[in-house]
Design an enzyme around this catalytic site. Structure first.
Site, PDB file in Angstrom:
ATOM      1  N   VAL A  33       0.840  -1.203   0.000  1.00 22.57           N
ATOM      2  CA  VAL A  33       0.000   0.000   0.000  1.00 22.57           C
ATOM      3  C   VAL A  33       0.875   1.252   0.000  1.00 22.57           C
ATOM      4  O   VAL A  33       0.579   2.232  -0.692  1.00 22.57           O
ATOM      5  CB  VAL A  33      -0.877   0.046   1.267  1.00 22.57           C
ATOM      6  CG1 VAL A  33      -1.763   1.278   1.271  1.00 22.57           C
ATOM      7  CG2 VAL A  33      -1.733  -1.176   1.394  1.00 22.57           C
ATOM      8  N   ASP A  34       1.906   1.222   0.789  1.00 21.74           N
ATOM      9  CA  ASP A  34       2.813   2.362   0.938  1.00 21.74           C
ATOM     10  C   ASP A  34       3.392   2.770  -0.427  1.00 21.74           C
ATOM     11  O   ASP A  34       3.338   3.946  -0.824  1.00 21.74           O
ATOM     12  CB  ASP A  34       3.929   1.918   1.903  1.00 21.74           C
ATOM     13  CG  ASP A  34       4.717   3.069   2.491  1.00 21.74           C
ATOM     14  OD1 ASP A  34       4.321   4.226   2.289  1.00 21.74           O
ATOM     15  OD2 ASP A  34       5.728   2.793   3.176  1.00 21.74           O
ATOM     16  N   TYR A 126       3.991  -7.398   6.692  1.00 16.56           N
ATOM     17  CA  TYR A 126       4.179  -7.570   8.137  1.00 16.56           C
ATOM     18  C   TYR A 126       3.588  -8.859   8.688  1.00 16.56           C
ATOM     19  O   TYR A 126       3.739  -9.161   9.866  1.00 16.56           O
ATOM     20  CB  TYR A 126       3.683  -6.342   8.902  1.00 16.56           C
ATOM     21  CG  TYR A 126       4.656  -5.162   8.848  1.00 16.56           C
ATOM     22  CD1 TYR A 126       5.872  -5.254   8.168  1.00 16.56           C
ATOM     23  CD2 TYR A 126       4.376  -3.968   9.486  1.00 16.56           C
ATOM     24  CE1 TYR A 126       6.765  -4.192   8.119  1.00 16.56           C
ATOM     25  CE2 TYR A 126       5.278  -2.898   9.447  1.00 16.56           C
ATOM     26  CZ  TYR A 126       6.466  -3.011   8.756  1.00 16.56           C
ATOM     27  OH  TYR A 126       7.349  -1.956   8.727  1.00 16.56           O
TER      28      TYR A 126
END
Ligand code: AR6
Length: 184
Positions: A33-34, A126
Site C-alpha cells: 500500500v505504501d 508484516y
C-alpha cells in the site's frame, strides 16, 4: 454514528477525506500500500514525510502511532501514515494494531476528516493473518469514539475482503466477541 463499509479494490483509487497508509517507521516509503500511495500521490507526500523525519519524528514514527501529510495527487485531502506491528507468531500482542486504528481515527478527528479509508494494516509484508487483522480492525473501529462518519475498509484481494465481511457480519448479528470488554 460511524458507518463501516467494505470495498474490494485499490485504496489509491478511493475518493475520501483521508487515506490511511500502512507505512513503516522510516516514513520514507516501501512496497505494498505504501508504495502504491507514494506512486500515485506523487512527490509532495514524500516531501512532507521527510520534513516530519527532520522534525517531530527524528527516530521514525513508532509502531502503533499515526501522523498526517498531504495526499498529493490522490483524490483525498490527507494521508494518515501509521505503522503496524510485525507478526511474531501465535500469541502476538494485538494492542499495537488496535492502536494504529485508534490513533488514525484520532488524527482524522483533529483534521476534521469525515470519510476515512483503511487498508488491511499489517496483513501483507508484516505477516499478520488477515482474519486476525479483520477482527482487531473492525472491533477497534466499533469501540472508538470518533466524529468520522464513514470508515471504509479497502481490501485488495478476495481473502481479505471475505475476512472483513465475516467480522462485520458477526458484529451486526451479535456474534460472541473473542476479546473481553476493554481489551485493545
Ligand atoms: N490498495 C489496498 N490494499 C492493498 C494495496 C492497494 N493498492 N496494495 C496492497 N494492499 P502491506 P503491511 C494490501 O504489505 O503488512 C510496506 O513495504 C495487501 O494485499 O502494504 O502493514 C511498508 O513500507 C495487504 O492485504 O502492509 C512497510 O515496510 C494489505 O494491503 C510494510 O510494507 C497490507 O499489506 C508494511 O506492511
Amino acid at each position: 454514528m460511524t458507518t463501516l463499509t467494505l470495498v474490494r479494490g485499490d485504496i489509491t483509487r478511493q475518493s475520501v477525506d483521508a487515506i490511511v497508509n500502512a507505512a513503516n517507521s522510516s516514513l520514507l516509503g516501501g512496497g505494498g500500500v505504501d508504495g502504491a500511495i507514494h506512486r500515485r500521490g506523487g512527490p509532495a507526500i514524500l516531501a512532507e514525510c521527510r520534513a516530519l523525519r527532520a522534525s517531530r519524528y527524528g527516530k521514525g514514527l513508532p509502531t502503533g502511532q499515526a501522523v498526517a501529510t498531504t495526499a498529493g495527487d490522490l483524490d483525498a485531502r490527507w494521508v494518515i501514515h501509521t505503522v503496524g506491528p510485525v507478526y511474531q507468531g501465535a500469541g502476538s500482542d494485538p494492542s499495537p494494531l488496535a492502536s494504529c486504528h485508534r490513533k488514525s481515527l484520532r488524527v482524522a478527528d483533529e483534521l476534521g476528516a469525515r470519510t476515512v479509508a483503511f487498508p488491511a494494516i499489517s496483513a501483507g509484508a508484516y505477516g499478520w493473518p488477515v482474519e486476525d487483522v479483520a477482527r482487531i480492525a473492525v472491533e477497534t473501529v466499533r469501540d472508538t469514539e470518533t466524529a468520522v462518519e464513514e470508515v471504509r475498509f479497502v481490501l485488495f484481494d478476495e481473502r481479505a475482503f471475505a475476512a472483513f465481511a465475516g467480522q462485520v457480519h458477526r458484529l451486526r448479528h451479535g456474534g460472541e466477541s473473542p476479546l473481553p470488554p476493554g481489551s485493545p
